[in-house]
Design an enzyme around this catalytic site. Structure first.
Site, mmCIF file in Angstrom:
data_model
loop_
_atom_site.group_PDB
_atom_site.id
_atom_site.type_symbol
_atom_site.label_atom_id
_atom_site.label_comp_id
_atom_site.label_asym_id
_atom_site.label_seq_id
_atom_site.Cartn_x
_atom_site.Cartn_y
_atom_site.Cartn_z
ATOM 1 N N GLU A 1 43.041 107.924 18.213
ATOM 2 C CA GLU A 1 42.684 106.505 18.093
ATOM 3 C C GLU A 1 41.650 106.141 19.145
ATOM 4 O O GLU A 1 40.748 105.359 18.893
ATOM 5 C CB GLU A 1 43.918 105.636 18.256
ATOM 6 N N THR B 1 32.249 111.821 8.870
ATOM 7 C CA THR B 1 32.739 111.706 7.497
ATOM 8 C C THR B 1 33.032 110.272 7.090
ATOM 9 O O THR B 1 34.147 109.975 6.619
ATOM 10 C CB THR B 1 34.021 112.549 7.311
ATOM 11 N N ASP C 1 50.915 98.988 19.374
ATOM 12 C CA ASP C 1 50.155 99.901 20.232
ATOM 13 C C ASP C 1 50.634 99.697 21.665
ATOM 14 O O ASP C 1 51.702 100.179 22.054
ATOM 15 C CB ASP C 1 48.660 99.585 20.070
ATOM 16 N N GLU D 1 41.084 108.084 8.870
ATOM 17 C CA GLU D 1 41.050 109.244 7.976
ATOM 18 C C GLU D 1 42.195 109.188 6.961
ATOM 19 O O GLU D 1 42.022 109.533 5.792
ATOM 20 C CB GLU D 1 41.088 110.543 8.779
ATOM 21 N N LEU E 1 35.035 109.467 3.775
ATOM 22 C CA LEU E 1 35.686 110.683 3.291
ATOM 23 C C LEU E 1 36.681 111.167 4.330
ATOM 24 O O LEU E 1 36.387 111.132 5.519
ATOM 25 C CB LEU E 1 34.669 111.808 3.054
#
Ligand SMILES: [Ca+2]
Ligand SMILES: [Ca+2]
Ligand SMILES: [Zn+2]
Ligand SMILES: [Zn+2]
Ligand SMILES: [Zn+2]
Ligand SMILES: [Zn+2]
Lengths: 791, 791
Positions: free
Chosen positions: B381, B224, B410, B390, B227
């Site tokens: 991730e 995607t 992180d 996303e 999107l």
């Protein structure tokens, strides 16, 4: 200082100070000479605007001109474009007019650019003539279906039904060698074409009139897509430029078109293709046997030249007192094809009057808007919205972050709907009136005196024509308007018409600007005999039934017909275009008849389009009212919940017209239904929060936060990756729709392309992608409207 | 209420309340089990985060989880991936390890995903083995230059020098059938590889250790792009997906790599290709004659499967008190490859402690930030920054309009630089210490008691290792740190080292965040024996000479190594990544040695990476300080004029290294010089206006307006059309640079491609286009910084 809402007294003052006579004088000066983009006169108008906007009494805070080096297209001065009929031995049997007839003395001279198709390539194709109606793909397919061989032909098309350049693009696909484009009297003159039925005896187009125009497919400078056309900017190689017609094209008037078309051989054209040239339209190819033009071909000699020219925008600003980083833009182009009295100078005349009134208050210190107002005079619009597009490319980020709305007033007044030709007596009445009641004026020349105008029979038709009933004159009519009228040199043709000078307001815009336009139009009296507001008059001519409001005036949607295009399509800024237009029940004219011709002059406007300039004044008042509301209202008058109706309407059209087809391909509209519902709920909730804030005493940051949601909603509908083949179009609701279903353009277009393909095809994948793009955009729009501290 | 600036007392309180012991306990819980993306344990951690963030005593205002349906890649449980050496008759002569050695009891079990190359396609290629160094294009060219035929081979590559997937992409171009990727001890263990030199005896990677990782070229869900991966979103057909390796790939440990590589035949590898496996590296193809593996080939059996899975983000928010529509985002991913104690749980442990302290103050009513704070725990991730990407695709508009900055923590603590292996006495000293001074704790189990710790010889090395001089203990050391230490179960290996647990702070970010990071690091004491601030310690390890500031710590630039990537590259949000890292003068490890292996466990961190968790605490304090400054400062602490130095440096690099080449092609850097000068002037002018406002009593809207200019500057460097071939990369200053010149990446890359082409080529046109894109962006950035009411 404490936050201040819009001051309605100042609003009334401003509207009251907008003078029709000054608009008329602006127009006289602006349109006194042709001002083709980058011509000397165009550059002189740059200076005029700077001078006005730097005036110590009525100027703005700052005014600047900025240049872009852009690629324009001009006919050759040494080698004029020629359309000829040549016999097999090369003799020229007929040569079409190279210029329009010099009827009023303004259609000749070195500054009058001969008619041409801007950006059409040079070339001298010669071939049999065919008639291709409007030059759509369907039209060419019809010709093939009729057994007509198109290879090497010259196609005669009429304006309308397809973009100018598209006619050439479509023609080339079928092997056509060159395209002629003419204006049919059926489309522009309600069929009338005799000299006494056309200008200067009516508003209709004379037979020699030719519509010029850009034949470039895109907007913006052709060499610098997405980059401002600075001197040092990267420019495409000409071989890499797309959007120019692939074959030569040339516009002609219906005088010449009649000569060519009415001599065509071949099958009769379909009924829908028949025009008003007074003959049975045939398809060709070639001319009638045993006629003057037997065995002859048409040769189209186009010598257009591309030139890099410096074109200027002029910008003026009134700095905002409270939120100077919120801009309300008001723009129009400055460049014309010839005199350009209607297009664009009717808009510039209004712009200058509005900026004068605001500037005067500003200099007096009695007013400064809450937000900044930017006035813009764009260059080279006629070649493809070049000035505005380059501006948006240069200041993309800051415009997108800070612009509340863009107001475009191009052709501010389109003209009247004339029902029948004037008779000889009509002329004599007016002349007689002038003779009896004239007085001199150093400013206006010979004009009638209306000092003791009564309701006598000799003057009734004149007054009737102006939309003033006799009763109004003595007692109730607007004295200001009447006194302005006294200062006119006005040639009125008394005709027995049921329509008045400009029937109604016309507006195009995105839904959030609907409410402010309605508010403004409710506060401005309609020009004409009635006591109706512009709103009430508008609703009678253009209306729709809203599920939210009931019967309301109908707002058009924004295409790319003027400089609003880069603002809505490229930047996602709430935009509108406003004008006054004719009664379409009285005329079917595609546009005012002298559009883009040498007959678009001051006299044309003064005599036929808006005698007395009451419609221009009404547009100025309306535009000024909208501008003030957007710049001074505490809460931005952008009604984002009006998008709910648009989204619901697009959704319903998709469900109704595409639902079964999509279901067959296992594509569900469910997520789109959910997204629209989310938007409706978020918009309703925001309206409630806004009402609650308005009822209380919100702090400035609370107002700013909500205003940011209102301002930035439009941007949520942008997706630069939705339509990769469409230059500048990024708005998922307003991109060009080629599919027939009145729904989201991406979905409509993708379905249209996929409908003849197999399940599982790439085309059906694109349908699904476009559906997802819309769902994400609508969901993102809802998220933008929800409380800011919601996850 | 009157505007409030950052409260320094609250800031100190917050920093003081961040407890190392709670971070340690967070880490123990988070890393107690493997939590691979979408695994049951990953989902359990979603609930843990929701529970913490909804806690009535220390929770946030709101916490939610949201799912995306994303394409992940897993090894088959039924058919494990196998790397084998097979003889010509098909006998398996050697089978590489399918799992890592279960050294500590945590490297086995159904939850430990076997090593694999995520998104590598299934397949069972077999061929002669070649050694291809790091698998860059240059490396494969070198092999060809050495006369090695690559068609149908299996290439053994080592990690580093090229992206994981790029090794397979490059290999496939040369006909290689499959790729093996291993970790060389030279790159990760400073050459050490004996059992007593590696974990659990030191921080070094055991020979069976294998680095897992995503071999997907892009970030975000593969199906995607652009999107959000909702259930109903359009998904690409797998045939249309790009970015997956074209050939099978499998990572292995250096134990197996040694067996393969040290048996290779063929020419000796170049000196730069030699590693630390204890043999002369040969290139192949194939194995030595007269050896165990004569005439054998390597068979790589990959059975990876693609699966659509639901992956969750967890978001928590503290609503802003004054400007809730301005967001400061603080995020880290939640998913790991195995236990993930360092990566990512060291970051999550810090995040949870910070949110606890802020939540507690919030619930008590003693504090609420000016702007909203959003904490994010991203899913998936490790597969390609999927959760964060996303999220940015879903909320693109509102994030771009409202986000002040993104802070990514992180891997918060990378580990120590170990100089030599511990001897037997080292272990005994610690055990002895535990035996003599232990006490029970229901929370921590058996731990040493430090109640009466003196400067005796038995304890000196331990204290030395902790970076505490003996003098400090009695008199001057931070009592808080000491009391925390008393509560530890800590296994310390006393080694004779000159480096301490974590040498220095490391930060990557865009220039505007430099100043706030500097401010924060000046206020936090460095872990270790000195009285230096983190800032002062940092400058000793990483520094540069600034033309503006003199010697300052060096900020790294942001690539795509963690979840900041979509925020800076796709949305143009000021971003940073902060951590504590080892002394690179003491170790050359490419990254902490157990990165993405089954040895990245709590014990690894507790014993070797950060005994006592003082570095974790320091990161929490620094990140908290930065977060508070961004959320609570009246004027945003984004120093936009720090971009002047970056732009000037990029410009000078272009002038120095590209100037002559460009001049040869008539390309002038003049417009870029002008643009940088405009930026410098605009930035300096804005700083002056800011100082003037700070000196006075500005109203809230004046501060908001200036803050908008600071916040939105980063967006001016975005151009979604600058790099059409680069997914998500839109930032003209920070897109990937493949060219060698340290200048604007578009210009550098275009010049690199054009340098071997003819004048007038398409490649040189692209150079000019990229130059114009940069000029427009820098000029647009300058325009954004200038006074808002300037035209
Ligand atoms: Ca351009
Ligand atoms: Ca996605
Ligand atoms: Zn126009
Ligand atoms: Zn026009
Ligand atoms: Zn990580
Ligand atoms: Zn990782």
């Amino acid at each position: 200082s404490a936050p201040q809402d819009l001051d309605l007294e100042i609003l009334k003052t401003i509207m009251g100070q907008l003078e029709a006579s000054r608009i008329r004088e602006n127009l006289r000066e602006l349109s006194s000479e042709p001002h083709l983009a980058t011509s000397l006169r165009d550059e002189a108008l740059v200076q005029l605007l700077l001078q006005r906007w730097r005036d110590p009494v009525s100027g703005l805070d700052v005014a600047e001109a900025s240049e872009y080096e852009v690629l324009l297209s001009f006919p050759s001065q040494e080698q004029p474009n020629i359309v000829e009929v040549v016999d097999p031995t090369g003799n020229v049997l007929h040569s079409c007019l190279q210029n329009e007839e010099n009827i009023t003395g303004e259609q000749a001279g070195p500054d009058v650019v001969p008619p041409y198709a801007a950006y059409a390539p040079p070339g001298t194709p010669q071939g049999l003539l065919v008639y291709a109606n409007r030059g759509t793909e369907e039209d060419f397919k019809e010709l093939q279906a009729q057994g007509i061989r198109l290879e090497g032909t010259i196609a005669l098309t009429r304006y309308g039904g397809a973009g100018r350049g598209a006619k050439a693009v479509n023609a080339a696909k079928y092997g056509v060698a060159g395209v002629l484009v003419y204006t049919d009297p059926a489309d522009i003159n309600d069929g009338q074409s005799l000299p006494n039925e056309t200008f200067p005896n009516s508003w209709r187009l004379p037979p020699s009139g030719v519509e010029r125009g850009s034949y470039f497919e895109y907007f913006g400078d052709p060499l610098t897509p997405y980059l401002p056309a600075h001197h040092s900017s990267f420019r495409l190689d000409l071989v890499n430029v797309s959007g120019f017609p692939p074959i030569p094209a040339q516009p002609i008037g219906f005088q010449d078109a009649k000569y060519l078309l009415c001599n065509l051989d071949g099958p009769s054209a379909p009924a829908a293709w028949q025009g008003a040239l007074g003959c049975d339209y045939k398809l060709g190819p070639g001319f009638l046997p045993n006629g003057n033009l037997t065995d002859s071909q048409v040769r189209v000699s186009v010598h257009n030249q591309l030139e890099l020219r410096n074109s200027s925008n002029v910008l003026g600003m009134i700095r905002g007192a409270v939120e100077p980083d919120r801009y309300v833009l008001y723009g129009n182009h400055r460049d014309s094809w010839v005199h350009g009295a209607v297009d664009p100078s009717s808009g510039t005349a209004v712009l200058l009057e509005l900026s004068r009134v605001l500037g005067t208050l500003l200099k007096k210190g009695t007013w400064r808007p809450r937000r900044s107002i930017v006035f813009a005079s764009w260059g080279a619009e006629e070649f493809g919205l070049i000035g505005s597009t380059e501006f948006t490319e240069e200041f993309f980020s800051k415009l997108q972050e800070r612009t509340v709305a863009y107001i475009n007033v191009d052709i501010s007044v389109f003209g009247i709907g004339v029902v029948r030709s004037p008779g000889p007596s009509d002329l004599s009445i007016y002349d007689n009136w002038i003779k009896h009641f004239n007085r001199s004026s150093s400013v206006y020349g010979l004009i009638p005196s209306l000092g003791s105008l009564g309701a006598g029979s000799d003057y009734a038709p004149f007054i009737h024509f102006l939309g003033i009933s006799s009763m109004d004159i003595a007692y109730t009519y607007d004295r200001e308007f009447f006194s302005k009228l006294q200062e006119r040199t006005v040639a009125y043709i008394n005709v027995d018409i049921s329509v008045f000078a400009n029937a109604t307001f016309r507006a195009q815009g995105t839904p959030p600007v609907q409410s402010v336009i309605f508010s403004a139009t409710k506060e401005v009296r309609s020009p004409g005999p009635s006591d109706l507001s512009i709103y009430d008059n508008w609703i009678k001519h253009f209306n729709r039934s809203s599920s939210v409001y009931g019967l309301i005036p109908s707002l058009g949607s924004l295409g790319a017909g003027s400089d609003y295009a880069p603002f809505i399509h490229f930047l996602g800024i709430s935009s509108m275009d406003i004008a006054y237009t004719y009664d379409r029940s009285k005329t079917s004219a595609r546009i005012y008849p002298t559009y883009h011709t040498a007959f678009d002059t001051f006299d044309y406007v003064d005599k036929f389009v808006d005698p007395g300039f009451s419609s221009h004044q009404a547009v100025a008042r309306t535009a000024g009212n909208v501008l003030l509301r957007l710049s001074d209202s505490f809460f931005l008058p952008l009604n984002v919940s009006d998008y709910s109706e648009t989204l619901r309407s697009f959704l319903q059209a998709a469900q109704r017209d595409l639902g079964d087809l999509l279901k067959q391909h296992s594509i569900s509209l469910g997520p789109l239904v959910t997204a629209v519902e989310k938007f409706e709920a978020a918009a309703a909730s925001l309206d409630q929060r806004k009402s609650a804030l308005q009822a209380g005493s919100p702090d400035p940051l609370q107002v700013r936060m909500l205003n940011d949601q209102l301002m930035l909603l439009e941007r949520t509908f942008l997706n630069p990756r939705a339509f990769p083949e469409e230059r500048y179009y990024s708005h998922v609701l307003w991109a060009p729709r080629t599919g027939s279903v009145a729904t989201f353009p991406g979905l409509a277009n993708a379905c249209s392309k996929a409908s003849n393909t197999d399940p599982g095809s790439e085309a059906w994948a694109e349908v699904q992608r476009q559906l997802s793009i819309v769902v994400v955009a609508v969901e993102g729009a809802a998220a933008t409207l929800r409380p800011v501290a919601d996850l």
